[in-house]
Design a protein around this motif. Structure first.
Motif, PDB file in Angstrom:
ATOM      1  N   ILE A 187     -25.222  16.124  34.576  1.00 47.84           N
ATOM      2  CA  ILE A 187     -24.964  14.832  34.710  1.00 47.84           C
ATOM      3  C   ILE A 187     -24.204  14.417  33.418  1.00 47.84           C
ATOM      4  O   ILE A 187     -24.836  14.663  32.545  1.00 47.84           O
ATOM      5  CB  ILE A 187     -25.957  14.041  35.218  1.00 47.84           C
ATOM      6  CG1 ILE A 187     -26.629  14.367  36.496  1.00 47.84           C
ATOM      7  CG2 ILE A 187     -25.273  12.608  35.274  1.00 47.84           C
ATOM      8  CD1 ILE A 187     -27.736  13.663  37.087  1.00 47.84           C
ATOM      9  N   LYS A 188     -22.902  13.786  33.548  1.00 53.99           N
ATOM     10  CA  LYS A 188     -22.475  13.197  32.378  1.00 53.99           C
ATOM     11  C   LYS A 188     -23.470  12.094  31.456  1.00 53.99           C
ATOM     12  O   LYS A 188     -24.051  11.334  32.495  1.00 53.99           O
ATOM     13  CB  LYS A 188     -20.956  12.752  32.911  1.00 53.99           C
ATOM     14  CG  LYS A 188     -20.430  12.110  31.562  1.00 53.99           C
ATOM     15  CD  LYS A 188     -19.084  11.398  31.915  1.00 53.99           C
ATOM     16  CE  LYS A 188     -18.400  10.791  30.521  1.00 53.99           C
ATOM     17  NZ  LYS A 188     -17.984  11.776  29.405  1.00 53.99           N
ATOM     18  N   GLY A 189     -23.304  12.062  30.346  1.00 55.16           N
ATOM     19  CA  GLY A 189     -24.201  11.273  29.744  1.00 55.16           C
ATOM     20  C   GLY A 189     -24.694  11.722  28.571  1.00 55.16           C
ATOM     21  O   GLY A 189     -25.139  12.932  28.516  1.00 55.16           O
ATOM     22  N   PRO A 190     -25.334  10.966  27.711  1.00 58.38           N
ATOM     23  CA  PRO A 190     -26.120  11.379  26.383  1.00 58.38           C
ATOM     24  C   PRO A 190     -27.381  12.191  26.703  1.00 58.38           C
ATOM     25  O   PRO A 190     -27.751  12.999  25.926  1.00 58.38           O
ATOM     26  CB  PRO A 190     -26.237  10.155  25.369  1.00 58.38           C
ATOM     27  CG  PRO A 190     -26.192   9.057  26.671  1.00 58.38           C
ATOM     28  CD  PRO A 190     -25.282   9.409  27.560  1.00 58.38           C
ATOM     29  N   ASN A 191     -27.954  11.656  27.878  1.00 57.36           N
ATOM     30  CA  ASN A 191     -29.332  12.205  28.251  1.00 57.36           C
ATOM     31  C   ASN A 191     -29.014  13.809  28.604  1.00 57.36           C
ATOM     32  O   ASN A 191     -29.941  14.663  28.057  1.00 57.36           O
ATOM     33  CB  ASN A 191     -30.020  11.426  29.065  1.00 57.36           C
ATOM     34  CG  ASN A 191     -30.449  10.167  28.807  1.00 57.36           C
ATOM     35  OD1 ASN A 191     -30.616   9.916  27.567  1.00 57.36           O
ATOM     36  ND2 ASN A 191     -30.754   9.222  29.831  1.00 57.36           N
ATOM     37  N   ALA A 192     -28.220  14.003  29.334  1.00 57.19           N
ATOM     38  CA  ALA A 192     -27.979  15.636  29.749  1.00 57.19           C
ATOM     39  C   ALA A 192     -27.616  16.403  28.383  1.00 57.19           C
ATOM     40  O   ALA A 192     -28.075  17.520  28.316  1.00 57.19           O
ATOM     41  CB  ALA A 192     -27.082  15.641  30.768  1.00 57.19           C
ATOM     42  N   CYS A 193     -26.867  15.768  27.434  1.00 60.50           N
ATOM     43  CA  CYS A 193     -26.529  16.442  26.258  1.00 60.50           C
ATOM     44  C   CYS A 193     -27.667  16.679  25.276  1.00 60.50           C
ATOM     45  O   CYS A 193     -27.639  17.723  24.653  1.00 60.50           O
ATOM     46  CB  CYS A 193     -25.460  15.403  25.528  1.00 60.50           C
ATOM     47  SG  CYS A 193     -23.896  15.273  26.423  1.00 60.50           S
ATOM     48  N   ARG A 194     -28.653  15.632  25.325  1.00 61.32           N
ATOM     49  CA  ARG A 194     -29.825  15.759  24.646  1.00 61.32           C
ATOM     50  C   ARG A 194     -30.774  16.752  25.125  1.00 61.32           C
ATOM     51  O   ARG A 194     -31.087  17.846  24.130  1.00 61.32           O
ATOM     52  CB  ARG A 194     -30.766  14.536  24.673  1.00 61.32           C
ATOM     53  CG  ARG A 194     -30.143  13.378  23.544  1.00 61.32           C
ATOM     54  CD  ARG A 194     -30.942  12.215  23.514  1.00 61.32           C
ATOM     55  NE  ARG A 194     -30.235  10.850  22.833  1.00 61.32           N
ATOM     56  CZ  ARG A 194     -29.680   9.897  23.359  1.00 61.32           C
ATOM     57  NH1 ARG A 194     -30.075   9.663  24.780  1.00 61.32           N
ATOM     58  NH2 ARG A 194     -29.242   8.901  22.758  1.00 61.32           N
ATOM     59  N   ASN A 195     -30.796  16.954  26.707  1.00 59.35           N
ATOM     60  CA  ASN A 195     -31.487  17.838  26.975  1.00 59.35           C
ATOM     61  C   ASN A 195     -31.011  19.422  26.798  1.00 59.35           C
ATOM     62  O   ASN A 195     -31.814  20.198  26.526  1.00 59.35           O
ATOM     63  CB  ASN A 195     -31.949  17.591  28.611  1.00 59.35           C
ATOM     64  CG  ASN A 195     -32.704  16.307  28.932  1.00 59.35           C
ATOM     65  OD1 ASN A 195     -33.484  16.060  28.031  1.00 59.35           O
ATOM     66  ND2 ASN A 195     -32.472  15.976  30.105  1.00 59.35           N
ATOM     67  N   TYR A 196     -29.783  19.339  26.829  1.00 61.19           N
ATOM     68  CA  TYR A 196     -29.116  20.711  26.662  1.00 61.19           C
ATOM     69  C   TYR A 196     -29.180  20.993  25.091  1.00 61.19           C
ATOM     70  O   TYR A 196     -29.514  22.181  24.875  1.00 61.19           O
ATOM     71  CB  TYR A 196     -27.511  20.428  27.186  1.00 61.19           C
ATOM     72  CG  TYR A 196     -27.037  21.996  27.085  1.00 61.19           C
ATOM     73  CD1 TYR A 196     -27.400  23.000  27.812  1.00 61.19           C
ATOM     74  CD2 TYR A 196     -26.066  22.075  26.056  1.00 61.19           C
ATOM     75  CE1 TYR A 196     -26.524  24.126  27.626  1.00 61.19           C
ATOM     76  CE2 TYR A 196     -25.236  23.416  25.827  1.00 61.19           C
ATOM     77  CZ  TYR A 196     -25.545  24.236  26.786  1.00 61.19           C
ATOM     78  OH  TYR A 196     -24.975  25.504  26.715  1.00 61.19           O
ATOM     79  N   GLY A 197     -29.077  20.221  24.205  1.00 66.23           N
ATOM     80  CA  GLY A 197     -29.363  20.639  22.914  1.00 66.23           C
ATOM     81  C   GLY A 197     -30.535  20.965  22.614  1.00 66.23           C
ATOM     82  O   GLY A 197     -31.032  21.826  21.824  1.00 66.23           O
ATOM     83  N   PHE A 198     -31.923  20.346  23.325  1.00 67.02           N
ATOM     84  CA  PHE A 198     -32.994  20.930  23.039  1.00 67.02           C
ATOM     85  C   PHE A 198     -33.224  22.272  23.504  1.00 67.02           C
ATOM     86  O   PHE A 198     -34.084  23.004  23.063  1.00 67.02           O
ATOM     87  CB  PHE A 198     -34.055  19.964  23.851  1.00 67.02           C
ATOM     88  CG  PHE A 198     -35.586  20.295  23.755  1.00 67.02           C
ATOM     89  CD1 PHE A 198     -36.215  19.863  22.754  1.00 67.02           C
ATOM     90  CD2 PHE A 198     -36.148  20.792  24.725  1.00 67.02           C
ATOM     91  CE1 PHE A 198     -37.557  20.252  22.618  1.00 67.02           C
ATOM     92  CE2 PHE A 198     -37.605  21.109  24.654  1.00 67.02           C
ATOM     93  CZ  PHE A 198     -38.144  20.819  23.563  1.00 67.02           C
ATOM     94  N   GLU A 199     -32.723  22.914  24.744  1.00 64.25           N
ATOM     95  CA  GLU A 199     -32.842  23.969  25.254  1.00 64.25           C
ATOM     96  C   GLU A 199     -32.307  24.969  24.139  1.00 64.25           C
ATOM     97  O   GLU A 199     -32.713  26.003  24.156  1.00 64.25           O
ATOM     98  CB  GLU A 199     -31.872  24.182  26.537  1.00 64.25           C
ATOM     99  CG  GLU A 199     -32.394  23.360  27.679  1.00 64.25           C
ATOM    100  CD  GLU A 199     -31.603  23.438  28.849  1.00 64.25           C
ATOM    101  OE1 GLU A 199     -30.486  24.214  29.044  1.00 64.25           O
ATOM    102  OE2 GLU A 199     -31.774  22.557  29.668  1.00 64.25           O
ATOM    103  N   LYS A 200     -31.123  24.429  23.522  1.00 63.76           N
ATOM    104  CA  LYS A 200     -30.540  25.434  22.582  1.00 63.76           C
ATOM    105  C   LYS A 200     -31.448  25.469  21.113  1.00 63.76           C
ATOM    106  O   LYS A 200     -30.965  26.385  20.412  1.00 63.76           O
ATOM    107  CB  LYS A 200     -29.083  25.097  22.174  1.00 63.76           C
ATOM    108  CG  LYS A 200     -28.248  25.118  23.359  1.00 63.76           C
ATOM    109  CD  LYS A 200     -27.999  26.677  23.527  1.00 63.76           C
ATOM    110  CE  LYS A 200     -26.956  26.877  24.689  1.00 63.76           C
ATOM    111  NZ  LYS A 200     -26.709  28.229  24.979  1.00 63.76           N
ATOM    112  N   SER A 201     -32.357  24.514  20.992  1.00 62.86           N
ATOM    113  CA  SER A 201     -33.031  24.217  19.535  1.00 62.86           C
ATOM    114  C   SER A 201     -33.833  25.346  19.197  1.00 62.86           C
ATOM    115  O   SER A 201     -34.359  26.307  20.068  1.00 62.86           O
ATOM    116  CB  SER A 201     -33.550  23.074  19.427  1.00 62.86           C
ATOM    117  OG  SER A 201     -34.631  23.220  20.327  1.00 62.86           O
TER     118      SER A 201
END
Length: 313
Positions: A70-84
């Motif tokens: 879903i578009k939005g900062p929350n999806a981006c944060r969750n995806y970044g967490f997966e990559k961390s």
């Protein structure tokens, strides 16, 4: 790598601001970090600007939000967490500023029984550079005061132990567009996060003309509905835990609807009545009859005379 801090930044159309943010990270006294930037479909030169920056420092990484999220900062944060890959997680925004000693101060405050370190944040007007306030982080009745906005945690105000976040069933709620930080931090409070507090602002949060508060003042329906959705979500969660406080929470939501009615009238938007009706129902449920009468007088005053702010206080 031991003691690595993963900094996660969602961004959207911040080509003109993000370099200052990235440089504030690059200039930290604590240098053991990775910075994960997740673009939310920017239509400006964000990708080019960030890519040029990354060429000079490979600790910075650039990703695009997957199309199935879903578009939005929350999806981006969750995806970044997966990559961390770090042992510690720091969520940041693409237009804010990190003071040079911030990461070092956060890291040194950690103890073995700590889930996160919470510091204060300065809120500054982007255009004027004037300090607006520094958030309050203390309360003897934390859950209720946080819900009522008497206490405020910024998402960029906490360095988290990743192992604690891994234990949570949900990080950022991708269905909430605004009040997302409020929702996230309140759920971490429910999870009884063990936080060490630093009474010093380590981050500058810039207030923009198109910020959430400004959009609410302009009676923007998308932001309003998102904020209401977040409040109702937590009303359900909280009344299940402590029904005694339900009236307090309902009254807060009713007052919020009352402010929306005022803003709608000021903006001369015809759908003010929708929120007026909801406010009346909520005030009725909390037996606040006088509030209904006062708000109704304010509506008539605004509608016929173009004034009446005091009736909405």
């Amino acid at each position: 790598m031991s003691n690595l801090i993963s900094i996660i930044i969602p961004t959207y159309n911040r080509a003109n601001l993000i370099i200052q943010t990235l440089e504030s990270i690059q200039n930290q006294t604590y240098q053991n970090f990775e910075c994960i930037i997740v673009d939310d479909g920017s239509e400006d030169d964000s990708e080019k600007v960030v890519s040029n920056f990354i060429e000079k420092d490979n600790r910075f990484q650039f990703y695009k939000r997957p199309s199935d999220k879903i578009k939005g900062p929350n999806a981006c944060r969750n995806y970044g967490f997966e990559k961390s890959k770090g042992e510690f997680i720091y969520f940041f925004d693409s237009d804010d500023f990190l003071k040079p000693h911030a990461l070092e101060t956060y890291f040194k405050a950690f103890k073995t029984d700590t889930d996160g370190v919470l510091a204060q944040v300065e809120r500054v007007d982007r255009e004027t550079g004037v300090l607006q306030d520094v958030n309050i982080i203390d309360s003897d009745n934390l859950i209720e005061d946080y819900f009522l906005n008497k206490v405020c945690y910024f998402v960029s105000g906490i360095l988290w132990e990743k192992s604690f976040l891994n234990q949570q069933t949900e990080l950022f709620d991708e269905t909430i567009g605004h009040h997302d930080e409020w929702d996230f931090n309140l759920r971490m409070i429910y999870a009884k996060a063990r936080l060490i507090k630093i009474y010093e602002p380590l981050t500058i949060y810039y207030q923009h003309q198109n910020s959430f508060k400004k959009e609410i003042e302009k009676a923007n329906d998308f932001q309003i509905e998102s904020a209401i959705k977040a409040r109702l979500k937590h009303l359900k969660l909280l009344t299940g835990q402590n029904p005694v406080n339900e009236k307090v929470y309902l009254k807060h939501i009713a007052d919020y609807h009352k402010k929306i009615v005022r803003n709608k009238l000021i903006a001369k938007q015809s759908n003010w009545f929708v929120y007026y009706k909801k406010a009346c129902i909520l005030f009725w449920q909390t037996h606040s009859i006088f509030s209904i009468i006062k708000m109704t007088v304010g509506v008539f005053s605004f509608y016929f005379f173009g004034k009446g702010y005091t009736y909405f206080k």
